[in-house]
Scaffold this motif. Sequence first.
Motif, PDB file in Angstrom:
ATOM      1  N   THR A   7       4.351   2.325  37.931  1.00 52.45           N
ATOM      2  CA  THR A   7       4.792   3.299  37.199  1.00 52.45           C
ATOM      3  C   THR A   7       4.127   4.731  37.731  1.00 52.45           C
ATOM      4  N   ILE A   8       2.758   4.833  38.193  1.00 50.79           N
ATOM      5  CA  ILE A   8       2.077   5.954  38.992  1.00 50.79           C
ATOM      6  C   ILE A   8       3.190   6.267  40.169  1.00 50.79           C
ATOM      7  N   VAL A   9       3.501   5.244  41.057  1.00 52.80           N
ATOM      8  CA  VAL A   9       4.437   5.317  42.201  1.00 52.80           C
ATOM      9  C   VAL A   9       5.624   6.114  41.854  1.00 52.80           C
ATOM     10  N   LEU A  10       6.261   5.589  40.594  1.00 49.36           N
ATOM     11  CA  LEU A  10       7.219   5.932  40.350  1.00 49.36           C
ATOM     12  C   LEU A  10       7.401   7.424  39.610  1.00 49.36           C
ATOM     13  N   ALA A  11       6.345   7.787  38.839  1.00 45.49           N
ATOM     14  CA  ALA A  11       6.134   9.074  38.607  1.00 45.49           C
ATOM     15  C   ALA A  11       5.891  10.255  39.752  1.00 45.49           C
ATOM     16  N   PHE A  12       5.286   9.412  40.826  1.00 45.52           N
ATOM     17  CA  PHE A  12       5.134  10.542  42.071  1.00 45.52           C
ATOM     18  C   PHE A  12       6.461  10.887  42.657  1.00 45.52           C
ATOM     19  N   ALA A  13       7.052   9.703  42.876  1.00 43.27           N
ATOM     20  CA  ALA A  13       8.543   9.687  43.304  1.00 43.27           C
ATOM     21  C   ALA A  13       9.421  10.567  42.705  1.00 43.27           C
ATOM     22  N   LEU A  14       9.510  10.351  41.414  1.00 41.85           N
ATOM     23  CA  LEU A  14      10.212  11.146  40.338  1.00 41.85           C
ATOM     24  C   LEU A  14       9.849  12.787  40.396  1.00 41.85           C
ATOM     25  N   TRP A  15       8.486  13.136  40.645  1.00 45.22           N
ATOM     26  CA  TRP A  15       7.984  14.459  40.954  1.00 45.22           C
ATOM     27  C   TRP A  15       8.685  14.979  42.124  1.00 45.22           C
ATOM     28  N   VAL A  16       8.767  13.987  43.050  1.00 47.83           N
ATOM     29  CA  VAL A  16       9.200  14.650  44.514  1.00 47.83           C
ATOM     30  C   VAL A  16      10.820  14.678  44.427  1.00 47.83           C
ATOM     31  N   THR A  17      11.318  13.954  43.642  1.00 50.22           N
ATOM     32  CA  THR A  17      12.855  14.167  43.226  1.00 50.22           C
ATOM     33  C   THR A  17      13.101  15.368  42.773  1.00 50.22           C
ATOM     34  N   THR A  18      12.392  15.794  41.732  1.00 48.59           N
ATOM     35  CA  THR A  18      12.318  16.930  41.075  1.00 48.59           C
ATOM     36  C   THR A  18      12.326  18.179  41.715  1.00 48.59           C
ATOM     37  N   LEU A  19      11.459  17.919  42.926  1.00 45.49           N
ATOM     38  CA  LEU A  19      11.109  19.197  43.836  1.00 45.49           C
ATOM     39  C   LEU A  19      12.542  19.272  44.836  1.00 45.49           C
ATOM     40  N   LEU A  20      13.026  18.274  45.183  1.00 44.75           N
ATOM     41  CA  LEU A  20      14.218  18.156  46.128  1.00 44.75           C
ATOM     42  C   LEU A  20      15.642  18.284  45.531  1.00 44.75           C
ATOM     43  N   VAL A  21      15.573  17.909  44.282  1.00 47.48           N
ATOM     44  CA  VAL A  21      17.278  17.963  43.745  1.00 47.48           C
ATOM     45  C   VAL A  21      17.292  19.078  42.400  1.00 47.48           C
ATOM     46  N   PRO A  22      17.965  20.015  42.859  1.00 49.25           N
ATOM     47  CA  PRO A  22      17.934  21.081  41.878  1.00 49.25           C
ATOM     48  C   PRO A  22      18.479  20.818  40.646  1.00 49.25           C
ATOM     49  N   GLY A  23      19.196  19.622  40.238  1.00 50.58           N
ATOM     50  CA  GLY A  23      20.044  19.528  39.145  1.00 50.58           C
ATOM     51  C   GLY A  23      19.024  18.490  38.001  1.00 50.58           C
ATOM     52  N   ILE A  24      17.800  18.127  38.635  1.00 50.52           N
ATOM     53  CA  ILE A  24      16.857  17.368  37.945  1.00 50.52           C
ATOM     54  C   ILE A  24      15.721  18.010  37.520  1.00 50.52           C
ATOM     55  N   THR A  25      15.212  17.918  36.175  1.00 49.61           N
ATOM     56  CA  THR A  25      14.139  18.694  35.841  1.00 49.61           C
ATOM     57  C   THR A  25      13.219  17.799  34.865  1.00 49.61           C
ATOM     58  N   VAL A  26      12.102  17.821  34.947  1.00 48.87           N
ATOM     59  CA  VAL A  26      11.219  17.318  33.677  1.00 48.87           C
ATOM     60  C   VAL A  26      10.523  18.276  33.091  1.00 48.87           C
ATOM     61  N   THR A  27      10.704  18.493  31.838  1.00 46.32           N
ATOM     62  CA  THR A  27      10.153  19.431  30.727  1.00 46.32           C
ATOM     63  C   THR A  27       9.054  18.873  29.979  1.00 46.32           C
ATOM     64  N   VAL A 113      14.593   6.345  47.939  1.00 50.18           N
ATOM     65  CA  VAL A 113      13.824   6.430  49.381  1.00 50.18           C
ATOM     66  C   VAL A 113      12.482   6.937  49.264  1.00 50.18           C
ATOM     67  N   VAL A 114      12.055   7.396  48.109  1.00 52.88           N
ATOM     68  CA  VAL A 114      10.569   8.171  47.927  1.00 52.88           C
ATOM     69  C   VAL A 114       9.885   6.946  47.476  1.00 52.88           C
ATOM     70  N   ASN A 115      10.452   6.336  46.342  1.00 52.99           N
ATOM     71  CA  ASN A 115       9.835   5.162  45.736  1.00 52.99           C
ATOM     72  C   ASN A 115       9.501   3.944  46.901  1.00 52.99           C
ATOM     73  N   GLY A 116      10.457   3.869  47.662  1.00 54.04           N
ATOM     74  CA  GLY A 116      10.663   2.609  48.727  1.00 54.04           C
ATOM     75  C   GLY A 116       9.338   3.196  49.820  1.00 54.04           C
ATOM     76  N   LEU A 117       9.441   4.334  50.269  1.00 50.73           N
ATOM     77  CA  LEU A 117       8.388   4.910  51.020  1.00 50.73           C
ATOM     78  C   LEU A 117       6.927   4.803  50.582  1.00 50.73           C
ATOM     79  N   ILE A 118       6.489   5.147  49.474  1.00 53.67           N
ATOM     80  CA  ILE A 118       5.407   5.070  48.793  1.00 53.67           C
ATOM     81  C   ILE A 118       4.742   3.520  48.579  1.00 53.67           C
ATOM     82  N   GLY A 119       6.188   2.922  48.028  1.00 61.33           N
ATOM     83  CA  GLY A 119       5.718   1.453  47.777  1.00 61.33           C
ATOM     84  C   GLY A 119       5.328   0.904  49.261  1.00 61.33           C
ATOM     85  N   LEU A 120       5.686   1.285  50.117  1.00 61.50           N
ATOM     86  CA  LEU A 120       5.418   0.437  51.687  1.00 61.50           C
ATOM     87  C   LEU A 120       3.941   0.885  51.766  1.00 61.50           C
TER      88      LEU A 120
END
Length: 127
Positions: A7-27, A113-120
């Motif tokens: 969950t922590i790894v996925l949360a970090f990957a989700l944070w990176v995704t919100t930085l890279l993809v403009p259509g995704i936000t977390v409020t 991709v981000v979740n896989g890289l961090i998971g490695l």
Amino acid sequence: MRFLLRTIVLAFALWVTTLLVPGITVTPWQPGTLETVLTFLLVAALFSIVNGTVGVALKVLSFPLYILTLGLFGLVVNGLMLLLVAWLSGLIGFGLAVGGFWWGVWAALILGVVNGLIGLIVRPARR
């Protein structure tokens, strides 16, 4: 312990995704760093639960499409899971917001991709 680490790894990957993809936000429910981190963790846990239940059923039902597209249909399924998590988190008034289906598919690719890289990096060594 393993669910918490994922969950922590996925949360970090989700944070990176919100930085890279403009259509995704977390409020977050309130402004602040702790509230934002907890919101990312909550959304990641919700995504894990939804992906582990509804996602598995959807993947089993769409197995012929997985074979036909050589696995690329998985991006569509994960994009749909992101839309479902956005809808569920919208019911409680805060959380994930997805700008549309294609933003969800694009975010699923980046998230995978981000979740896989961090998971490695954080994967424990096998004995």
